[in-house]
Design a protein around this motif. Structure first.
Motif, PDB file in Angstrom:
ATOM      1  N   GLU A 225       0.760  -1.401   0.110  1.00  0.00           N
ATOM      2  CA  GLU A 225       0.001   0.238  -0.070  1.00  0.00           C
ATOM      3  C   GLU A 225       0.996   1.313  -0.238  1.00  0.00           C
ATOM      4  OE1 GLU A 225      -3.870   1.392   2.109  1.00  0.00           O
ATOM      5  OE2 GLU A 225      -2.682   0.157   3.346  1.00  0.00           O
ATOM      6  N   LYS A 226       1.827   1.258   0.726  1.00  0.00           N
ATOM      7  CA  LYS A 226       2.843   2.316   0.781  1.00  0.00           C
ATOM      8  C   LYS A 226       3.526   2.622  -0.412  1.00  0.00           C
ATOM      9  CE  LYS A 226       6.451   4.306   3.545  1.00  0.00           C
ATOM     10  NZ  LYS A 226       7.240   4.162   4.651  1.00  0.00           N
TER      11      LYS A 226
ATOM     12  N   THR B 144       1.932   4.272  -3.346  1.00  0.00           N
ATOM     13  CA  THR B 144       1.762   5.828  -3.244  1.00  0.00           C
ATOM     14  C   THR B 144       2.980   6.537  -3.692  1.00  0.00           C
ATOM     15  OG1 THR B 144       2.472   5.863  -1.004  1.00  0.00           O
ATOM     16  CG2 THR B 144       0.342   5.670  -1.234  1.00  0.00           C
TER      17      THR B 144
ATOM     18  N   GLY C 189      -5.159   1.045  -5.900  1.00  0.00           N
ATOM     19  CA  GLY C 189      -4.162   1.379  -6.819  1.00  0.00           C
ATOM     20  C   GLY C 189      -3.124   0.383  -7.074  1.00  0.00           C
TER      21      GLY C 189
END
Length: 278
Positions: free
Chosen positions: A68-69, A72, A97
Motif C-alpha cells: 500500500e505504501k 503511493t 491502486g
C-alpha cells in the motif's frame, strides 16, 4: 541536484559487500525515477508462502501495508499470478491502486474492472470438463485446481505421483491442443493462447524507466527475460529481477535473477527497508 547514475547491471552476487552496494545503487536509482517505476510481484512463494492447499494461501501479514505504501510513491504496482483475479481480489481487496493480472495475464483487474482475454473465453467449457476428468482419472491424493481458464494438477502432498501426473497432463495437452506450464510440484494445462508473464511485463514496461519483478518459479523467468530485453533496446531503462528461494525450482530461478531473497517475509522486509530510501 545531480541525477543518480544508472547502476551497473546485473547486480553483483559475488560477495555480500558488492551485493549490498549494488542494491543500494538500485534503490537510489529507483527513488530518483519513482514516477516512471513499476513493481511487479508473483503471489505464491513471493507474497505468500506456498501451502499444501492452494485455497489456504494468504499474503504474509506485513506485505499488505508495504504494498500500500509502495503504491503511493511509485508509478505502478501490479501482481502477476497464475491465480484467477477473483482469488487475488479476495486477498488484496484492501489495497487501492494495485493492478492484478490473473492466470498469467488472461485476466486483468484494473481500475475496478475485470478484463478477460477474448481468445481464451471459448475454452472455459473445455477446462471445466478437463477438471472433472482429472478428478476421476487421477489418484485422489492429486489436488485438482480448476481456475476457469486453466486446470492445475498439484502433487505437493503426493510427490510420488509426479511422473503419473506429468504423463497424464502431457497426454491431455497433446490430445486437446492445450499448453503445459510446469511449476513447483504442479502441472498446469492452459488454452493455446499466446499469453504469459513475459508478455505481461513486456507490455507493462513499455513506457517505464525502471521496473522490478519478484518471482520464484519457472514461469517468472520469462518475466526476468522481458526486463533484459527492454534493457537491450533501451539503455536508459533499468530492470531488477528478484528471485525468492524455494527448494524445488529455486536454483534455476535464482540463476536467472539479479539477487535472491530467502522468503516472502524477506520480500516484505526488503521492500520496507527500500522504502526508507525514498
Amino acid at each position: 541536484m545531480a541525477q543518480t547514475p544508472r547502476p551497473t547491471h546485473p547486480l553483483s552476487r559475488q560477495s555480500e559487500g558488492l551485493q549490498n552496494e549494488g542494491i543500494a545503487e538500485a534503490w537510489a536509482f529507483t527513488a530518483e525515477h519513482r514516477q516512471r517505476t513499476t513493481f511487479f510481484f508473483d503471489f505464491d512463494g513471493v507474497l505468500s508462502p506456498v501451502t499444501d492447499d492452494p485455497d489456504a494461501s494468504q499474503p504474509v501479514p506485513s506485505v499488505l501495508g508495504v504494498l500500500e505504501k509502495l503504491a503511493t510513491v511509485v508509478q505502478r504496482v501490479a501482481i502477476v499470478s497464475a491465480r484467477p483475479v477473483s482469488f487475488l481480489r479476495s486477498r488484496f481487496s484492501s489495497l487501492e491502486g494495485v493492478d492484478l493480472y490473473g492466470l498469467y495475464g488472461l485476466e486483468v483487474w484494473h481500475e475496478g474492472e475485470v478484463v478477460t482475454e477474448p481468445a481464451a473465453l471459448p475454452w472455459v467449457p473445455a477446462m471445466a470438463e478437463l477438471a472433472e476428468r482429472a478428478k476421476t482419472e487421477l489418484p485422489g491424493d492429486v489436488l485438482v485446481e480448476y481456475k476457469r481458464l486453466s486446470v492445475a494438477l498439484h502433487y505437493r502432498t503426493a510427490p510420488q505421483r509426479a511422473g503419473e501426473v506429468e504423463r497424464w497432463g502431457h497426454e491431455q495437452a497433446e490430445a486437446k491442443g492445450l499448453r503445459i506450464q510446469a511449476g513447483r510440484m504442479v502441472v498446469e494445462l492452459k488454452p493455446p493462447v499466446d499469453q504469459d508473464k513475459g508478455m505481461v511485463i513486456t507490455e507493462g514496461v513499455r513506457d517505464a524507466g525502471c521496473a522490478w519483478y519478484f518471482g520464484d518459479d519457472m514461469s517468472d523467468i520469462k518475466a526476468f527475460d522481458a526486463l533484459r530485453a527492454r534493457e537491450a533496446v533501451d539503455p536508459s531503462f533499468f530492470g531488477v529481477a528478484v528471485a525468492v528461494a524455494n527448494p524445488e525450482t529455486g536454483a534455476e530461478v535464482s540463476s536467472a535473477a539479479d539477487l535472491t531473497l530467502d522468503s516472502p517475509g524477506a520480500v516484505a522486509q526488503f521492500l520496507a527497508e527500500g522504502l526508507e530510501r525514498f
